[in-house]
Enzyme design. Structure first.
Site, mmCIF file in Angstrom:
data_model
loop_
_atom_site.group_PDB
_atom_site.id
_atom_site.type_symbol
_atom_site.label_atom_id
_atom_site.label_comp_id
_atom_site.label_asym_id
_atom_site.label_seq_id
_atom_site.Cartn_x
_atom_site.Cartn_y
_atom_site.Cartn_z
ATOM 1 C CD GLN A 28 -0.542 -8.783 0.909
ATOM 2 O OE1 GLN A 28 0.042 -7.750 0.648
ATOM 3 N NE2 GLN A 28 -1.266 -8.934 2.004
ATOM 4 C CB CYS A 49 -1.027 -0.001 1.118
ATOM 5 S SG CYS A 49 -0.529 -0.777 2.642
ATOM 6 C CE LYS A 103 -8.583 -7.203 9.720
ATOM 7 N NZ LYS A 103 -7.388 -8.016 9.524
ATOM 8 N NE ARG A 127 3.043 -8.588 5.830
ATOM 9 C CZ ARG A 127 1.726 -8.520 5.659
ATOM 10 N NH1 ARG A 127 0.947 -9.278 6.407
ATOM 11 N NH2 ARG A 127 1.195 -7.724 4.766
ATOM 12 C CG ASP A 155 -2.179 -5.536 -1.763
ATOM 13 O OD1 ASP A 155 -3.339 -5.404 -1.353
ATOM 14 O OD2 ASP A 155 -1.179 -5.279 -1.084
ATOM 15 C CG HIS A 192 -3.921 -0.345 -2.219
ATOM 16 N ND1 HIS A 192 -2.868 -1.124 -2.647
ATOM 17 C CD2 HIS A 192 -4.108 -0.635 -0.904
ATOM 18 C CE1 HIS A 192 -2.417 -1.841 -1.629
ATOM 19 N NE2 HIS A 192 -3.155 -1.563 -0.567
ATOM 20 C CG HIS A 240 -5.864 -1.082 2.256
ATOM 21 N ND1 HIS A 240 -4.498 -0.992 2.294
ATOM 22 C CD2 HIS A 240 -6.321 0.072 2.808
ATOM 23 C CE1 HIS A 240 -4.142 0.161 2.854
ATOM 24 N NE2 HIS A 240 -5.241 0.824 3.176
#
Length: 645
Positions: free
Chosen positions: A384, A337, A472, A366, A386, A388, A518
């Protein structure tokens, strides 16, 4: 009289001091027989505890998670009672319920304990359960609690009492066993009809390696023997479906100590599977107006300081990468992000072009602790899906609903039919964990709640489960074995646009802040694949299978025709292989079945003459002879049906 409000909104009046059990009896005897605990004003209570003022009450049964937790927490006490009778002098740490059962941490002293002891503990538990001893709650002073466990010589309970405030301490007694516990518990032990100890392991007291290692004993119980039998059968099935086992057998992925723990290596077949998932998502995203972007695997430390990720996760993440320039530090990317925020800022934005939707299959890193790594479900490097969305405040709910539609499309295509949407809100008692003002949190939480209601989703609300920057909607999916997994998440964020000073020019020609959504329907691609493998036992949906067909020539004479069929199917983007081994056709069929290949196309003299293939379906058997074109039509029809095209 006091007013009791039930979950359906109805209000009933009862005498002060009424218990939840008595409320259940007033509704129906069947409910009274099945009620295990009650949620009173949001807190789970014993059903025998008096209610002395107006309250909202939800009666909990085995079908409620809090009901199961109460059952298993009580079972932990029952196991402790059995252990104390069988092993005099044993000392007790903590004994909480867990997702499937419970455990108790115990100090065996000089005595030993192993799986060989399971049967006698189970037998003693059921013997004690049949006594139907009541769980009796008693409030005690701190001094009384300390005196009791000092006399008993249990230093672990004394250590726990040190952290408790006087006036908040309760004991629970059943039979001859007394425990320090806040509860709640069942009315009595008689509800527990089946017990099984599952595992024994070591656990340091308070999770501190400098303290003594205790024995952690895991168990599970049920209200009926039949339910325990079914649970054990599901566990056996789960072992067969374990994605780590099937991943090896189907040659999908591997791990290497030399590469590093928690860093999966995708093998050719697994890579094909990943690519199909990515292509599927990319196609859906293009239709939904997303623009693809690509960002680096690292970023300046300052990027994550600005976003807040460094403050929240920096200490537990991969440490900064230093360069020859002593003032320069980079981090392995933990999130996509912040990068997408910087892409948004590359030029001025007008209200007319919003929403802007950026999508990326971005790999992030991570540092999970080594003890927490588990196959593909907990890794240190993962990708991910992902995206946005940067939108105006008035567009938030509409965009949120569109993302819900995308998530549901993914679930349908992959055979996930049983799911619940978890509305994850911040903990109102611990706002320091989160960034942003009360005003923006209230706006974001309202948008999620309204969107979920408008889509008619089955929802649960969990306080304290929000991301640090916003609430979320998490999709909790049940697999074929009834296990819950968190797959897919959508988050509303008013905070990162503020931190990155994101702007757009509004209709009033003034600068405004966009809202950020997100979104990751797969979540972690690695975790998604792991859950999918176990859900379908490696029998992937036809459109996704890495090997969609196997051509099986009866002998070497038909290799050329097999190659012709293969080439034709390749033209239609149908993937597979030719088994040209010098093996009997029965062996080739068995091997293709083990590899879970959806279709086996057998070619011999008759098929070559008729320019046809003899088709077998995995797990079903012979479908008869058909031309190659008929097979292509059959295949495409099945795929279209799955993808709803």
């Amino acid at each position: 009289m006091i007013n009791i409000t039930l979950p359906d909104g109805s209000v009933r009046q009862y005498n002060q001091g009424v218990t939840s059990f008595e409320i259940a009896q007033s509704i129906s005897e069947g409910l009274a027989r099945n009620v295990l605990a009650a949620k009173v004003n949001g807190t789970v209570w014993d059903i025998t505890r008096p209610i002395n003022e107006d309250a909202t009450v939800q009666l909990l049964t085995w079908n409620d998670d809090e009901g199961k937790n109460t059952f298993w927490h009580s079972s932990a006490h029952l196991m402790a009672e059995a252990l104390e009778e069988l092993y005099p002098g044993i000392k007790f740490g903590i004994g909480p319920p867990v997702e499937n059962g419970f455990y108790y941490d115990v100090d065996m002293g000089e005595q030993s304990f192993s799986q060989d002891d399971f049967a006698k503990v189970e037998q003693k538990m059921l013997e004690l359960a049949r006594s139907k001893n009541e769980f009796v709650r008693r409030e005690v002073s701190k001094a009384e609690a300390e005196e009791y466990f000092t006399q008993k010589g249990d230093e672990y309970k004394l250590d726990l009492i040190k952290d408790l405030e006087d006036g908040t301490i309760t004991f629970y007694t059943q039979g001859n066993f007394v425990d320090l516990c806040r509860g709640p518990h069942l009315p009595n032990t008689g509800t527990i009809k089946a017990a099984k100890l599952m595992n024994v392991a070591g656990a340091y007291w308070r999770g501190d390696e400098s303290k003594k290692q205790l024995t952690r004993i895991y168990g599970v119980t049920f209200p009926k023997q039949k339910e325990l039998t079914e649970y054990l059968e599901r566990l056996e099935e789960a072992k067969k479906r374990d994605h780590r086992k099937l991943g090896r057998e189907l040659e999908l992925f591997a791990f290497s100590e030399k590469v590093g723990m928690g860093l999966p290596l995708w093998l050719p077949k697994g890579t094909l599977l990943r690519e199909r998932l990515e292509q599927f998502m990319r196609k859906a995203q293009v239709k939904a107006g997303y623009q693809p972007v690509v960002t680096p695997h690292i970023g300046s430390k300052e990027l994550y300081v600005t976003s807040g990720h460094y403050e929240k996760y920096g200490a537990d993440s991969f440490q900064p990468i230093k360069t020859p320039n002593e003032n320069e530090e980079f981090l392995l990317k933990p999130m996509n992000c912040p990068h997408h925020c910087e892409i948004y800022k590359t030029r001025p934005r007008s209200y007319k072009e919003l929403p802007v939707r950026f999508a990326e299959f971005g790999t992030v890193y991570r540092y999970e602790q080594s003890g927490e790594l588990h196959g593909l479900t907990r890794v240190r490097g993962f990708t991910q899906d992902d995206a946005h969305i940067f939108c105006r405040p008035d567009q938030v709910k509409e965009e949120f609903i569109k993302v819900i539609d995308l998530v549901l499309y993914v679930f349908k295509a992959l055979g996930f039919e049983d799911y619940t949407a978890q509305i994850s809100l911040r903990d109102p008692e611990n706002k320091a964990k989160y960034i942003g003002t009360d005003d923006v949190w209230e706006k974001a939480e309202s948008a999620i709640i309204e969107a979920a209601a408008e889509k008619g989703l089955r929802t649960v609300t969990e306080l304290g489960e929000a991301a640090f920057y916003g609430p979320k909607l998490d999709f909790m999916v049940k697999d074929a074995l009834g296990r819950k997994w968190q797959l897919g998440t959508i988050q509303v964020d008013y905070n990162l646009p503020e931190r990155f000073q994101l702007e757009y020019i509004g209709a009033d020609n003034a600068k405004h802040r966009p809202v950020m959504i997100h979104r990751a329907p797969f979540g972690s691609l690695e975790r998604f694949v792991a859950v999918l493998i176990e859900h379908c036992a490696g029998n992937f949906p036809l459109w996704l299978s890495p090997e969609q067909f196997a051509i099986l020539p009866i002998s070497e004479k038909y290799h050329d025709f097999a190659q012709e069929v293969y080439n034709r199917l390749q033209q239609e983007d149908i993937r597979g292989f030719i088994d040209n081994r010098d093996e009997k056709i029965g062996r080739k069929i068995r091997d293709a079945e083990v590899r879970k290949v959806p279709y086996m196309l057998i070619v011999g003299e008759k098929e070559q003459e008729n320019r046809a293939v003899s088709v077998r379906k995995h797990g079903e058997g012979d479908l008869g002879s058909m031309s190659v074109e008929e097979y292509v039509e059959l295949f495409k029809g099945k795929v279209a049906e799955m993808l709803n095209n």
